[in-house]
Design an enzyme around this catalytic site. Sequence first.
Site, short mmCIF file in Angstrom:
data_model
loop_
_atom_site.label_atom_id
_atom_site.label_comp_id
_atom_site.label_asym_id
_atom_site.label_seq_id
_atom_site.Cartn_x
_atom_site.Cartn_y
_atom_site.Cartn_z
N CYS A 126 0.46 -1.45 -26.84
CA CYS A 126 0.34 -0.79 -25.51
C CYS A 126 1.38 -1.49 -24.64
O CYS A 126 1.00 -1.52 -23.23
CB CYS A 126 -1.45 -0.95 -25.26
N ARG A 134 -9.73 -3.46 -20.71
CA ARG A 134 -9.23 -4.95 -20.82
C ARG A 134 -10.26 -5.52 -19.82
O ARG A 134 -10.28 -5.33 -18.61
CB ARG A 134 -7.92 -5.34 -20.59
N ASN A 178 4.92 -6.58 -23.86
CA ASN A 178 5.42 -6.88 -22.81
C ASN A 178 5.56 -8.56 -22.80
O ASN A 178 6.53 -9.30 -22.70
CB ASN A 178 4.84 -6.59 -21.45
N ASP A 179 4.08 -9.29 -22.83
CA ASP A 179 4.13 -10.48 -22.73
C ASP A 179 4.79 -11.27 -24.12
O ASP A 179 5.06 -12.23 -24.09
CB ASP A 179 2.67 -10.91 -22.27
N GLU A 224 -0.52 -10.79 -27.81
CA GLU A 224 0.56 -11.04 -26.74
C GLU A 224 1.23 -12.52 -26.65
O GLU A 224 2.15 -12.68 -25.79
CB GLU A 224 0.32 -10.39 -25.30
N HIS A 252 0.91 -1.05 -0.05
CA HIS A 252 -0.14 -0.04 -0.13
C HIS A 252 1.03 1.32 -0.06
O HIS A 252 0.49 2.29 -0.40
CB HIS A 252 -0.94 -0.09 1.16
N ARG A 286 9.42 -12.12 -17.58
CA ARG A 286 9.55 -10.68 -17.47
C ARG A 286 9.83 -10.06 -16.17
O ARG A 286 10.18 -8.95 -16.01
CB ARG A 286 8.32 -9.88 -18.23
N ARG A 329 -6.20 -1.39 -17.36
CA ARG A 329 -5.96 -2.85 -16.65
C ARG A 329 -6.94 -2.87 -15.48
O ARG A 329 -6.67 -2.47 -14.41
CB ARG A 329 -4.54 -2.98 -16.07
C1 PEP Z 1 1.49 -6.44 -22.33
O1 PEP Z 1 1.50 -7.69 -22.02
O2 PEP Z 1 2.47 -5.89 -23.26
C2 PEP Z 1 0.50 -5.79 -21.83
C3 PEP Z 1 0.21 -4.62 -22.20
O3 PEP Z 1 -0.12 -6.29 -20.74
P1 PEP Z 1 0.25 -6.45 -19.07
O4 PEP Z 1 1.69 -5.75 -19.16
O5 PEP Z 1 -0.86 -5.84 -18.35
O6 PEP Z 1 0.54 -7.98 -19.18
MG MG Z 2 0.39 -8.85 -21.17
#
Ligand code: PEP
Ligand code: MG
Length: 742
Positions: free
Chosen positions: A669, A500, A621-622, A598, A358, A632, A464
Site C-alpha cells: 500500500c 490503520r 514508503n517507510d 514497513e 487548509h 523520505r 489513514r
Molecule cells: C508506507 O509507509 O508505505 C505507508 C503506506 O504508510 P505512510 O505513507 O502513511 O507512512
Molecule cells: Mg508508513
Amino acid sequence: MTVILELTRIVQAAAEAENPAAQVKLVVDAIHHYMAMDVCSLYLVDEQGDMALVASHGLGEPAVGKARLPGGAGLVGWVAAKRHPLNIIDPASHPAFYYLPGSEEEQFRSFCGVPLVRGGAVIGVLTVQSRVQRQLTAEEEAFLVTLGAQLAMVVANWSDWQLTGMVVTRALKGIRSAPGIGIGEAHLCRDASLFSVVDAPCKDCEAALESWRRLVQDVQEDVRREQAALGSALSHEVAAIFDAYQMLLGDPALLSGVEQGIRGGHDLPSALKAVIHHYSELFLAMEDPYLRARSEDIQHLGNRLYGAWLGTHQSEVLPQASGRVILVGNQVTVSDIANVPRHRLAGIASFKGSALSHTAVLSNALGIPAIMGLGELRGIANGDPMIVDGNTGQLILHPNNAIEVEYRNLSAAEKRLKGRLRKLRDEPAVTTDGHRIELFANSGLLADISPGLANGAEGLGLYRTEIPFMISDTFPSEEDQVRIYSQVMQAYRGKPVHMRILDIGGDKPLPYFPIREENPALGWRGIRICLDNTALLITQVRAMLRAAIGFDNLHILLPMVTATSELVRFRAVLEDALAQLQTEGFEVTQPYVGVMVEVPAAISQLPLWREYLDFVSIGSNDLSQYLLAVDRNNPRVSSVYDHLHPAVLHEISRVVELAEALKLPLSLCGEMSSDPAAVILLVGMGIRRLSMSAARLPQIKWLIRNIDTGYARRLLAEARSLPDSSVIRETMNRHLQDLQLP
Ligand code: PEP
Ligand code: MG
C-alpha cells in the site's frame, strides 16, 4: 572577514532582485566591482548542452542572451568538463582557448573560471577576465568558488530557464499540494496587511469597542456566506475548516484580548495587530509543521478583520472576462477560493503555506491543482500568464509558446486519458495470461472516498486514520470516530476496508499533541504511541468495531510494528474492546488483524508473528526510508530515495516468499503501487493486491491488462541484475515506452 561580509551582501542583494535576469546581473556586476576585474560572466548549460551566456559585466551587452559556446568548447568548456577552477594568465595561449565571435575576448590577459555544480552535474560556469596580466590570489579564487556554489543553488531552481528576451519564462519550485495542471492568468489575492498598521491611540474607546463587536459579527456572517457558496462541494473535513475559522472568531481570548487593548488606549487596528501577532508568533514558534501552519489561519483572520474594518473586501474583484484564473498570493486563503466560481478557477499558487494548510486540503478536495510554499511573492502582476503544475510543484511564469503548447497538450492528454481509462472502471485488472490483481484505494479524507470508488477500487487498502485526527482540534471522541468510520464502511460496503490505527509521530504530528524528539523517525511513533496510550487506542478500536457492525468488512492494520510483544498487547486491547462492546449490547464481530511491513525488522519476524496475523501489507514508503537510511521528506536526499533500489526490491521479494510460505494474504500500500515501473516488478514477484491513491487506479489497471506474468518475471530478473536504482529506472522506463503506457 571582509570577503565573507561581501559574499553575504551580494547573495542577499541578489535574493531581493525582481527576476532571475536581474538576479544574475546583480551578481556579475558585484563581482566585477569587488574583484576589480574587467569582465565577469555567467554561462549556463542550455537544453542542447551548449553554454549560453546569460549575464555579463564587460562583454558586449548584445551578446548576453544570444551568445552560445558549443558544449565542451573553450576555457569555459574546459572548466565544465574538468569540474574544477581554471586560474591562468594569457588565456589565448591555452590549448582550449576558443574565440567567441563578437566578444572581443582576445584582449584579455587573465582568466579565472569556476564551475556551478548541482546534483552532481555541471549546470554552468562563472568567469572573470582582465586586460592586465594578473593571476587571481588563492583568496580571490576561493571567493569565486564560493559564489559559484551559491549561484548554483539559485539557478538550479530555474529549471525551465529560457533565455528569450527580457520577459523570461521561469519556473518557481514549491511544494506539491494538489495534483493536476492549471493554465490561466494570475489573480492576486491581496490581504489587507494588518502587520503594516502603525500603532495609534484610541480617541473614542466606547465607539471602538462597539465597532469591534460589530466587526466580528460581520466577518462571522461573511464566513458563513462563503461556506454556503461552496455548498455541496464541501466534505465534512472541508466544512470543518470553515468551522475552525468560526471558532477562532468566537474565541474569547481573541475577543477579550482586543477589548483589553482598546480599553488600554489603543485604537482598534493596533489592538487587533498586537493580539494577532501574539497568537501567530506562538504558533510559528512551534516545532511541528501542522501547528506552524495554523499561524497562517490566524494571520489570515487578522487581515480579514482589518480588511473589513477598512471597508475593503479581502480579494480584488475578479475580472469580468470569462478566462480561467490562478489565485496567487502570499497566503491564498480558503475564502479567496470560495470567492471564485469553480469553473473559472484553474489553479492556486500560494507563496507561503504548506501542504498541510487548509488551503491545500481544500484544493485537493475540490480537485484544483495547487502549489504552496513558493517563497517570496515578487514581480507578479494581475493578468500575468502562468501554469500551475501541481504534479511537480512548479509554477511557470510567462510560459513561452512552446512551453504553453506542451502543457496544453499534456493537460488535454490527461483529460483524454481520464475519459479513456474511465471505461476500464468495471473491467477487472487481469494480466493477459489470466492472473487477477486486486486494486484497492488509499484514503484518509472523506473527500477522497468517492474518487476511489469512481475509479473502480475493489476495496480500501489503507485508510489513514491519522488524517481525520490531524484536521481536528482535539482527539476526536468515540462518537466522532464512529461517525467518520461508518461513512467509510458504508461507502465500501461489501468490499474489504483496511483501517490503520493511528500512525502519528515521525513526520505526522497532531496539532494538539506535540511530540518533541531529536530523531522522530526513530522515536515514539505508530503503534508505540498507541500502546503507551491504551485509552486512546481502545477508544479508536471500539469506534472501528462499532462502525463495522453489519458490514463485516473491517481489517485493522497496525503501523510500525517491530516486536512480537506489540502484537500480543494489541490483541489484548482488541479482546478487551470486543468484550466491553458485547457487554454494552453491541453486536460486534472479530475483525481481521494485520501489520504493515514497513520497518526492516518486521521481515525476518513474520514466521514468529504468523499466529497473530490474518494478513500483511507492505508499506514501501517507510520500508524504503528505513532500509536506505534516507528521510523520505528531505529534498536534499530525495535522489537517493527510490523504491526501485536493489535492496528494496530484494527485501520485498523476501516478504513475498515468506508470505507465500506462511499462507499470509499480502498486499502493498505504499507509493510503489502507483509507480508503473514498480508495479511490473511487483507483479513479477507475485504480489496480487495493490493499494494506491484513487487517481492512479485507471493507469495501473491499464498496465496490468497489457502485460503477462512471464514478461513481468523476466523484467524482474533483469532489474535484479542491475547495479543501482537509476539504471533500473531507466531500463524500466524503456520497457514502459515499448508498452506505450498511457
Ligand atoms: C508506507 O509507509 O508505505 C505507508 C503506506 O504508510 P505512510 O505513507 O502513511 O507512512
Ligand atoms: Mg508508513
